[in-house]
Scaffold this motif. Structure first.
Motif, PDB file in Angstrom:
ATOM      1  N   UNK A   1       0.861  -1.182   0.000  1.00 27.51           N
ATOM      2  CA  UNK A   1       0.000   0.000   0.000  1.00 27.51           C
ATOM      3  C   UNK A   1       0.898   1.233   0.000  1.00 27.51           C
ATOM      4  N   UNK A   2       0.321   2.395  -0.242  1.00 27.29           N
ATOM      5  CA  UNK A   2       1.077   3.649  -0.250  1.00 27.29           C
ATOM      6  C   UNK A   2       0.581   4.514   0.898  1.00 27.29           C
ATOM      7  N   UNK A   3       1.380   4.560   1.969  1.00 26.76           N
ATOM      8  CA  UNK A   3       1.032   5.378   3.128  1.00 26.76           C
ATOM      9  C   UNK A   3       1.510   6.812   2.912  1.00 26.76           C
ATOM     10  N   UNK A   4       0.737   7.758   3.437  1.00 22.45           N
ATOM     11  CA  UNK A   4       1.049   9.179   3.274  1.00 22.45           C
ATOM     12  C   UNK A   4       1.561   9.741   4.606  1.00 22.45           C
ATOM     13  N   UNK A   5       2.674  10.474   4.541  1.00 20.86           N
ATOM     14  CA  UNK A   5       3.286  11.061   5.729  1.00 20.86           C
ATOM     15  C   UNK A   5       3.472  12.554   5.507  1.00 20.86           C
ATOM     16  N   UNK A   6       3.218  13.344   6.568  1.00 16.27           N
ATOM     17  CA  UNK A   6       3.284  14.795   6.434  1.00 16.27           C
ATOM     18  C   UNK A   6       4.423  15.421   7.237  1.00 16.27           C
ATOM     19  N   UNK A   7       4.820  14.822   8.337  1.00 13.13           N
ATOM     20  CA  UNK A   7       5.810  15.462   9.211  1.00 13.13           C
ATOM     21  C   UNK A   7       7.122  14.692   9.303  1.00 13.13           C
ATOM     22  N   UNK A   8       7.076  13.369   9.237  1.00 12.09           N
ATOM     23  CA  UNK A   8       8.287  12.569   9.350  1.00 12.09           C
ATOM     24  C   UNK A   8       8.251  11.435   8.336  1.00 12.09           C
ATOM     25  N   UNK A   9       9.432  11.005   7.910  1.00 13.48           N
ATOM     26  CA  UNK A   9       9.536   9.885   6.979  1.00 13.48           C
ATOM     27  C   UNK A   9       9.156   8.587   7.681  1.00 13.48           C
ATOM     28  N   UNK A  10       8.730   7.560   6.926  1.00  9.51           N
ATOM     29  CA  UNK A  10       8.370   6.279   7.565  1.00  9.51           C
ATOM     30  C   UNK A  10       9.557   5.679   8.302  1.00  9.51           C
ATOM     31  N   UNK A  11       9.286   5.096   9.462  1.00 10.98           N
ATOM     32  CA  UNK A  11      10.356   4.522  10.295  1.00 10.98           C
ATOM     33  C   UNK A  11      10.925   3.252   9.654  1.00 10.98           C
ATOM     34  N   UNK A  12      10.044   2.427   9.066  1.00  8.62           N
ATOM     35  CA  UNK A  12      10.456   1.193   8.413  1.00  8.62           C
ATOM     36  C   UNK A  12      10.240   1.302   6.910  1.00  8.62           C
ATOM     37  N   UNK A  13      10.931   0.440   6.163  1.00  4.79           N
ATOM     38  CA  UNK A  13      10.815   0.437   4.705  1.00  4.79           C
ATOM     39  C   UNK A  13      10.208  -0.869   4.198  1.00  4.79           C
ATOM     40  N   UNK A  14       9.349  -1.481   5.007  1.00  4.11           N
ATOM     41  CA  UNK A  14       8.714  -2.734   4.586  1.00  4.11           C
ATOM     42  C   UNK A  14       7.477  -2.492   3.741  1.00  4.11           C
ATOM     43  N   UNK A  15       7.067  -1.241   3.570  1.00  5.89           N
ATOM     44  CA  UNK A  15       5.937  -0.878   2.718  1.00  5.89           C
ATOM     45  C   UNK A  15       6.267   0.456   2.045  1.00  5.89           C
ATOM     46  N   UNK A  16       5.489   0.812   1.045  1.00  5.33           N
ATOM     47  CA  UNK A  16       5.744   2.054   0.325  1.00  5.33           C
ATOM     48  C   UNK A  16       5.155   3.244   1.089  1.00  5.33           C
ATOM     49  N   UNK A  17       5.894   4.331   1.089  1.00  7.17           N
ATOM     50  CA  UNK A  17       5.445   5.533   1.782  1.00  7.17           C
ATOM     51  C   UNK A  17       5.737   6.778   0.965  1.00  7.17           C
ATOM     52  N   UNK A  18       4.854   7.755   1.065  1.00  9.17           N
ATOM     53  CA  UNK A  18       5.039   9.049   0.395  1.00  9.17           C
ATOM     54  C   UNK A  18       5.112  10.125   1.469  1.00  9.17           C
ATOM     55  N   UNK A  19       6.251  10.775   1.564  1.00 11.08           N
ATOM     56  CA  UNK A  19       6.466  11.843   2.547  1.00 11.08           C
ATOM     57  C   UNK A  19       6.468  13.188   1.818  1.00 11.08           C
ATOM     58  N   UNK A  20       5.562  14.089   2.226  1.00  6.84           N
ATOM     59  CA  UNK A  20       5.509  15.420   1.616  1.00  6.84           C
ATOM     60  C   UNK A  20       6.618  16.284   2.203  1.00  6.84           C
ATOM     61  N   UNK A  21       7.374  16.908   1.321  1.00 11.08           N
ATOM     62  CA  UNK A  21       8.469  17.770   1.766  1.00 11.08           C
ATOM     63  C   UNK A  21       8.379  19.087   0.994  1.00 11.08           C
ATOM     64  N   UNK A  22       9.464  19.820   0.927  1.00 10.60           N
ATOM     65  CA  UNK A  22       9.445  21.110   0.238  1.00 10.60           C
ATOM     66  C   UNK A  22       8.976  22.231   1.150  1.00 10.60           C
ATOM     67  N   UNK A  23       8.238  23.167   0.585  1.00  9.64           N
ATOM     68  CA  UNK A  23       7.770  24.309   1.375  1.00  9.64           C
ATOM     69  C   UNK A  23       6.805  23.881   2.476  1.00  9.64           C
ATOM     70  N   UNK A  24       6.082  22.769   2.261  1.00 13.59           N
ATOM     71  CA  UNK A  24       5.149  22.303   3.296  1.00 13.59           C
ATOM     72  C   UNK A  24       5.908  21.975   4.580  1.00 13.59           C
ATOM     73  N   UNK A  25       7.066  21.294   4.464  1.00 14.92           N
ATOM     74  CA  UNK A  25       7.834  20.901   5.639  1.00 14.92           C
ATOM     75  C   UNK A  25       8.330  22.136   6.383  1.00 14.92           C
ATOM     76  N   UNK A  26       8.811  23.142   5.637  1.00 15.04           N
ATOM     77  CA  UNK A  26       9.283  24.376   6.261  1.00 15.04           C
ATOM     78  C   UNK A  26       8.121  25.080   6.958  1.00 15.04           C
ATOM     79  N   UNK A  27       6.961  25.129   6.297  1.00  9.12           N
ATOM     80  CA  UNK A  27       5.777  25.777   6.885  1.00  9.12           C
ATOM     81  C   UNK A  27       5.368  25.093   8.182  1.00  9.12           C
TER      82      UNK A  27
END
Length: 378
Positions: free
Chosen positions: A190-216
């Protein structure tokens, strides 16, 4: 003119794709990039993956090189000398502090193709001249591609810019969330969505939003914590002076009242609530509480002189209005200078709008609430 992303971000809109398999990561990233390309207001979509590139490998035929008496290192040095050149000596000039290097290198016409490089001459110990092409085999291979890592996790970056009326990447992220949630994945993944921190494990797919959102997110998180500390310190100081736990709460009514003017000011100016707006809100906390202290301190002085609470409240409003309005006027005039600056406009709007609204409302609300508190205690 396009507003550049704030440092230190790769791009305005960045999606980091994590996963257990690198090839599948690239496949997921490519489908995420297709969603980027079909989202309104998202432009300049790209991903940090190189295209396929070929690379020429000159492999020395060890048997032929031994028979010719030419070591492998001599072949390598000759090829490097022809392509990149080598400083063989220095030119010393009397009018110069630094020597000038003299570089030995093959002419461009003698190193522009593989056939030219094969003609590079090599001298054997016997004095015989041997062409480089007689000792090497040229093979064309795919060049290795860069693999990016972040915090020791393998990642594929998908980047884009935001254009149009709404420049904040948050709205673009919200537009894409539903389609990302419906993205078809391989069985068991599955594709999990993350907004503040990257996924702790890499046993599944994850999408971490970065860029200006992370700075904001980080800016407003830290500013919110700073505001909370400011409120606690102000509350403690007022308790120490007035020796009362309820009076500080009455005085601090001015702080949320300033938010009314801040929001209305941003709406009238058509500006976004930015980090500088938050700084202005924190600065106003101390200024507006000062107005409350002026009013309540005057009321307490009149009560100590024997005046009744109603008269003391009315006199406090009449006497303290002038210094409160003068204080507000100085803040507004000082902030007007930076009102039209693109970076500090939010700070100016917060100071001006919050000061005007809070000063007017403080003159009405703080004496009224303090009057009600005294009547209730009486």
């Amino acid at each position: 003119m396009e507003v550049p992303p704030g440092p230190p971000v790769v791009s305005t809109l960045v999606a980091e794709i994590y996963g257990p398999d690198y090839e599948k990561q690239k496949s997921v990233a490519q489908r995420v990039m297709e969603i980027f390309q079909t989202t309104a207001g998202v432009v300049d979509t790209d991903w940090m993956m190189e295209s396929d590139q070929s690379q020429l490998h000159f492999e020395v035929d060890k048997e032929k090189a031994i028979l010719a008496g030419i070591p492998t290192v001599q072949v390598s040095q000759a090829l490097r000398l022809a392509l990149n050149g080598q400083t063989v000596t220095n030119l010393y000039q009397s009018n110069s502090f630094s020597p000038v290097g003299i570089q030995l290198r093959a002419e461009e016409g003698e190193r522009s193709s593989v056939e030219d490089l094969k003609k590079v001459p090599l001298r054997a110990p016997s004095g015989q001249i041997v062409s480089l092409g007689d000792l090497v085999k040229v093979q064309e291979r795919d060049k290795a591609k860069s693999i990016y890592r972040k915090n020791q996790k393998r990642v594929v970056f998908v980047t884009a810019e935001v254009s149009g009326e709404i420049e904040s990447p948050v709205y673009a992220i919200l537009d894409m969330r539903e389609r990302l949630a419906n993205l078809e994945m391989e069985a068991g993944y599955s594709l999990e969505e993350y907004f503040t921190e990257a996924p702790f494990l890499e046993n599944d797919f994850g999408l971490k939003w970065d860029g200006e959102w992370q700075i904001t997110y980080e800016v407003f998180r830290d500013m919110g914590a700073a505001l909370a500390v400011v409120l606690i310190v102000i509350y403690a100081l007022i308790i120490g002076w007035f020796q009362d736990y309820k009076v500080p709460l009455v005085m601090m009514i001015a702080i949320p009242l300033s938010l009314v003017g801040i929001l209305i000011g941003h709406w009238l100016m058509g500006a976004y609530f930015s980090a500088t707006s938050m700084i202005g809100m924190i600065a106003l906390a101390g200024i507006m509480v000062r107005n409350s202290i002026l009013l309540i301190d005057f009321i307490n002085l009149r009560l100590a002189e024997g005046a009744d609470i109603r008269r003391a409240v009315i006199e406090a409003g009449a006497v303290r209005t002038t210094p409160i309005l003068l204080t507000a006027g100085t803040v507004v005039i000082g902030a007007f200078v930076i009102l039209f600056d693109p970076l500090f406009q939010g700070l100016a709007i917060s100071l001006m709008g919050g000061t005007i609204a809070s000063s007017v409302l403080t003159l009405l609300m703080v004496p009224l609430v303090y009057y009600m508190k005294k009547k209730e205690n009486a």
